[in-house]
Design a protein around this motif. Sequence first.
Motif, PDB file in Angstrom:
ATOM      1  N   MET A   2       0.780  -0.775  -0.404  1.00 38.96           N
ATOM      2  CA  MET A   2       0.126  -0.029   0.134  1.00 38.96           C
ATOM      3  C   MET A   2       0.493   1.110  -0.167  1.00 38.96           C
ATOM      4  O   MET A   2       2.236   1.725   0.929  1.00 38.96           O
ATOM      5  N   LEU A   3       0.564   2.430  -0.509  1.00 38.42           N
ATOM      6  CA  LEU A   3       0.983   3.658  -1.012  1.00 38.42           C
ATOM      7  C   LEU A   3       1.483   4.086   0.582  1.00 38.42           C
ATOM      8  O   LEU A   3      -0.218   4.872   1.110  1.00 38.42           O
ATOM      9  N   SER A   4       2.248   5.031   0.714  1.00 31.03           N
ATOM     10  CA  SER A   4       1.706   6.289   1.595  1.00 31.03           C
ATOM     11  C   SER A   4       1.006   7.357   0.807  1.00 31.03           C
ATOM     12  O   SER A   4       0.805   7.193   0.103  1.00 31.03           O
ATOM     13  N   PRO A   5       0.529   7.666   2.068  1.00 38.01           N
ATOM     14  CA  PRO A   5      -0.765   9.606   1.425  1.00 38.01           C
ATOM     15  C   PRO A   5       0.680   9.620   0.515  1.00 38.01           C
ATOM     16  O   PRO A   5      -0.129  10.756  -0.602  1.00 38.01           O
ATOM     17  N   ALA A   6       1.339  10.498   0.657  1.00 38.99           N
ATOM     18  CA  ALA A   6       2.281  11.257   0.225  1.00 38.99           C
ATOM     19  C   ALA A   6       2.772  10.749  -0.958  1.00 38.99           C
ATOM     20  O   ALA A   6       2.719  11.233  -1.711  1.00 38.99           O
ATOM     21  N   LEU A   7       3.122   9.403  -1.008  1.00 37.62           N
ATOM     22  CA  LEU A   7       3.338   8.883  -2.292  1.00 37.62           C
ATOM     23  C   LEU A   7       2.218   8.828  -2.968  1.00 37.62           C
ATOM     24  O   LEU A   7       2.048   8.852  -4.415  1.00 37.62           O
ATOM     25  N   MET A   8       0.727   9.044  -2.695  1.00 40.28           N
ATOM     26  CA  MET A   8      -0.240   8.746  -3.990  1.00 40.28           C
ATOM     27  C   MET A   8      -0.637  10.016  -3.846  1.00 40.28           C
ATOM     28  O   MET A   8      -0.920  10.566  -5.478  1.00 40.28           O
ATOM     29  N   ALA A   9      -0.325  10.903  -2.968  1.00 41.12           N
ATOM     30  CA  ALA A   9      -0.495  12.447  -3.726  1.00 41.12           C
ATOM     31  C   ALA A   9       0.583  12.705  -4.991  1.00 41.12           C
ATOM     32  O   ALA A   9      -0.149  13.306  -5.829  1.00 41.12           O
ATOM     33  N   GLN A  10       1.484  12.384  -4.580  1.00 41.10           N
ATOM     34  CA  GLN A  10       2.845  12.130  -5.485  1.00 41.10           C
ATOM     35  C   GLN A  10       2.206  11.831  -7.552  1.00 41.10           C
ATOM     36  O   GLN A  10       2.111  12.235  -8.043  1.00 41.10           O
ATOM     37  N   THR A  11       1.762  10.710  -6.979  1.00 35.94           N
ATOM     38  CA  THR A  11       0.844   9.798  -8.475  1.00 35.94           C
ATOM     39  C   THR A  11      -0.188  10.380  -8.219  1.00 35.94           C
ATOM     40  O   THR A  11      -0.079  10.651  -9.968  1.00 35.94           O
ATOM     41  N   VAL A  12      -0.691  11.459  -7.996  1.00 37.60           N
ATOM     42  CA  VAL A  12      -2.201  11.789  -8.372  1.00 37.60           C
ATOM     43  C   VAL A  12      -1.222  12.855  -9.456  1.00 37.60           C
ATOM     44  O   VAL A  12      -1.845  13.219 -10.206  1.00 37.60           O
ATOM     45  N   ALA A  13      -0.958  13.823  -8.503  1.00 41.93           N
ATOM     46  CA  ALA A  13      -0.476  15.070  -9.220  1.00 41.93           C
ATOM     47  C   ALA A  13       0.586  14.818 -10.380  1.00 41.93           C
ATOM     48  O   ALA A  13      -0.183  15.828 -11.567  1.00 41.93           O
ATOM     49  N   ALA A  14       1.386  13.764 -10.420  1.00 41.70           N
ATOM     50  CA  ALA A  14       1.908  13.753 -11.357  1.00 41.70           C
ATOM     51  C   ALA A  14       1.412  13.829 -12.607  1.00 41.70           C
ATOM     52  O   ALA A  14       1.649  13.596 -14.093  1.00 41.70           O
ATOM     53  N   ASP A  15      -0.306  13.347 -12.712  1.00 46.55           N
ATOM     54  CA  ASP A  15      -1.227  12.868 -13.918  1.00 46.55           C
ATOM     55  C   ASP A  15      -1.907  14.108 -13.803  1.00 46.55           C
ATOM     56  O   ASP A  15      -2.867  14.194 -14.818  1.00 46.55           O
ATOM     57  N   ALA A  16      -1.790  15.388 -13.323  1.00 49.13           N
ATOM     58  CA  ALA A  16      -2.701  16.141 -13.250  1.00 49.13           C
ATOM     59  C   ALA A  16      -2.252  17.539 -14.218  1.00 49.13           C
ATOM     60  O   ALA A  16      -1.418  17.603 -14.779  1.00 49.13           O
ATOM     61  N   PRO A  17      -3.213  17.125 -15.732  1.00 48.01           N
ATOM     62  CA  PRO A  17      -3.365  18.666 -16.077  1.00 48.01           C
ATOM     63  C   PRO A  17      -2.696  19.725 -16.059  1.00 48.01           C
ATOM     64  O   PRO A  17      -2.140  20.547 -14.594  1.00 48.01           O
ATOM     65  N   VAL A  18      -1.720  20.052 -17.269  1.00 43.29           N
ATOM     66  CA  VAL A  18      -1.017  21.198 -16.924  1.00 43.29           C
ATOM     67  C   VAL A  18      -1.482  22.368 -17.862  1.00 43.29           C
ATOM     68  O   VAL A  18      -2.250  22.301 -18.859  1.00 43.29           O
ATOM     69  N   SER A  19      -0.894  23.094 -16.827  1.00 46.34           N
ATOM     70  CA  SER A  19      -2.552  24.539 -17.232  1.00 46.34           C
ATOM     71  C   SER A  19      -1.410  24.872 -19.153  1.00 46.34           C
ATOM     72  O   SER A  19      -0.421  24.988 -19.221  1.00 46.34           O
ATOM     73  N   PRO A  20      -2.134  26.131 -19.677  1.00 45.57           N
ATOM     74  CA  PRO A  20      -1.440  25.952 -21.169  1.00 45.57           C
ATOM     75  C   PRO A  20      -0.534  27.214 -21.347  1.00 45.57           C
ATOM     76  O   PRO A  20       0.733  27.078 -22.083  1.00 45.57           O
ATOM     77  N   ALA A  21       0.190  27.822 -19.770  1.00 47.47           N
ATOM     78  CA  ALA A  21       0.929  28.525 -19.723  1.00 47.47           C
ATOM     79  C   ALA A  21       2.264  27.621 -19.556  1.00 47.47           C
ATOM     80  O   ALA A  21       3.492  27.780 -20.178  1.00 47.47           O
ATOM     81  N   VAL A  22       2.437  26.497 -18.875  1.00 49.35           N
ATOM     82  CA  VAL A  22       2.943  25.481 -18.432  1.00 49.35           C
ATOM     83  C   VAL A  22       3.579  25.249 -20.047  1.00 49.35           C
ATOM     84  O   VAL A  22       4.477  24.771 -20.383  1.00 49.35           O
ATOM     85  N   THR A  23       2.522  24.728 -20.474  1.00 48.27           N
ATOM     86  CA  THR A  23       2.794  23.670 -21.835  1.00 48.27           C
ATOM     87  C   THR A  23       3.273  24.738 -22.899  1.00 48.27           C
ATOM     88  O   THR A  23       4.948  23.951 -23.535  1.00 48.27           O
ATOM     89  N   LYS A  24       3.270  25.819 -22.732  1.00 53.71           N
ATOM     90  CA  LYS A  24       4.264  27.037 -23.820  1.00 53.71           C
ATOM     91  C   LYS A  24       5.370  26.865 -23.361  1.00 53.71           C
ATOM     92  O   LYS A  24       6.045  26.848 -24.245  1.00 53.71           O
ATOM     93  N   LEU A  25       5.701  27.278 -22.014  1.00 55.95           N
ATOM     94  CA  LEU A  25       7.200  27.408 -21.783  1.00 55.95           C
ATOM     95  C   LEU A  25       7.682  26.049 -22.025  1.00 55.95           C
ATOM     96  O   LEU A  25       8.948  26.537 -22.678  1.00 55.95           O
ATOM     97  N   VAL A  26       7.245  25.041 -21.725  1.00 56.35           N
ATOM     98  CA  VAL A  26       8.143  23.693 -22.451  1.00 56.35           C
ATOM     99  C   VAL A  26       8.117  23.648 -23.536  1.00 56.35           C
ATOM    100  O   VAL A  26       9.530  23.316 -24.189  1.00 56.35           O
ATOM    101  N   GLU A  27       6.860  23.804 -24.491  1.00 52.39           N
ATOM    102  CA  GLU A  27       7.002  23.488 -26.039  1.00 52.39           C
ATOM    103  C   GLU A  27       8.330  24.479 -26.147  1.00 52.39           C
ATOM    104  O   GLU A  27       8.806  24.353 -27.128  1.00 52.39           O
ATOM    105  N   ASP A  28       8.353  26.215 -26.055  1.00 50.86           N
ATOM    106  CA  ASP A  28       9.309  26.977 -25.684  1.00 50.86           C
ATOM    107  C   ASP A  28      10.417  26.795 -25.668  1.00 50.86           C
ATOM    108  O   ASP A  28      12.005  26.806 -26.180  1.00 50.86           O
ATOM    109  N   PHE A  29      10.529  26.292 -24.680  1.00 52.52           N
ATOM    110  CA  PHE A  29      12.541  25.197 -24.066  1.00 52.52           C
ATOM    111  C   PHE A  29      12.821  24.660 -24.794  1.00 52.52           C
ATOM    112  O   PHE A  29      13.770  24.662 -25.600  1.00 52.52           O
TER     113      PHE A  29
END
Length: 137
Positions: A1-28
């Motif tokens: 069983m995953l700890s709450p911290a690891l579960m939060a990290q797993t969920v957050a990694a799949d969180a949607p990314v804002s258009p501003a962040v997507t543009k930053l990554v693409e430009d870089f």
Amino acid sequence: MLSPALMAQTVAADAPVSPAVTKLVEDFAKGAKLQSEGLKLDLPVLGDNPASVPVKVSVTLPISERSYCEELIVIAESNPQPLASTFHFTPYMGTAEAAIRLRLIASQNIRALARMSDGKVLTARQFIEVAPGSCGL
């Protein structure tokens, strides 16, 4: 069983990314495929003081005159201004690492990207849970 911290990290990694962040990554990246190996992102799982969260980023690949980190950026994905810092390096530095402190508005993913002189773009991403009490939380 995953700890709450690891579960939060797993969920957050799949969180949607804002258009501003997507543009930053693409430009870089400038069309290069992102590689998840070769860049180390070190930050706490829990930021007990969101006004000053320590973050360290380092390129783990060998540095030489032919292959070195030209630029490194750190992105706080949920902050109003996601681009937190930019660093420039030369092959004569012998290493590519930076340590900073971030002010975070909320629990979020922190992302680092490094552009190498040979065209590779390295990426690392980690979720941090921040304690309420600062930055308007």
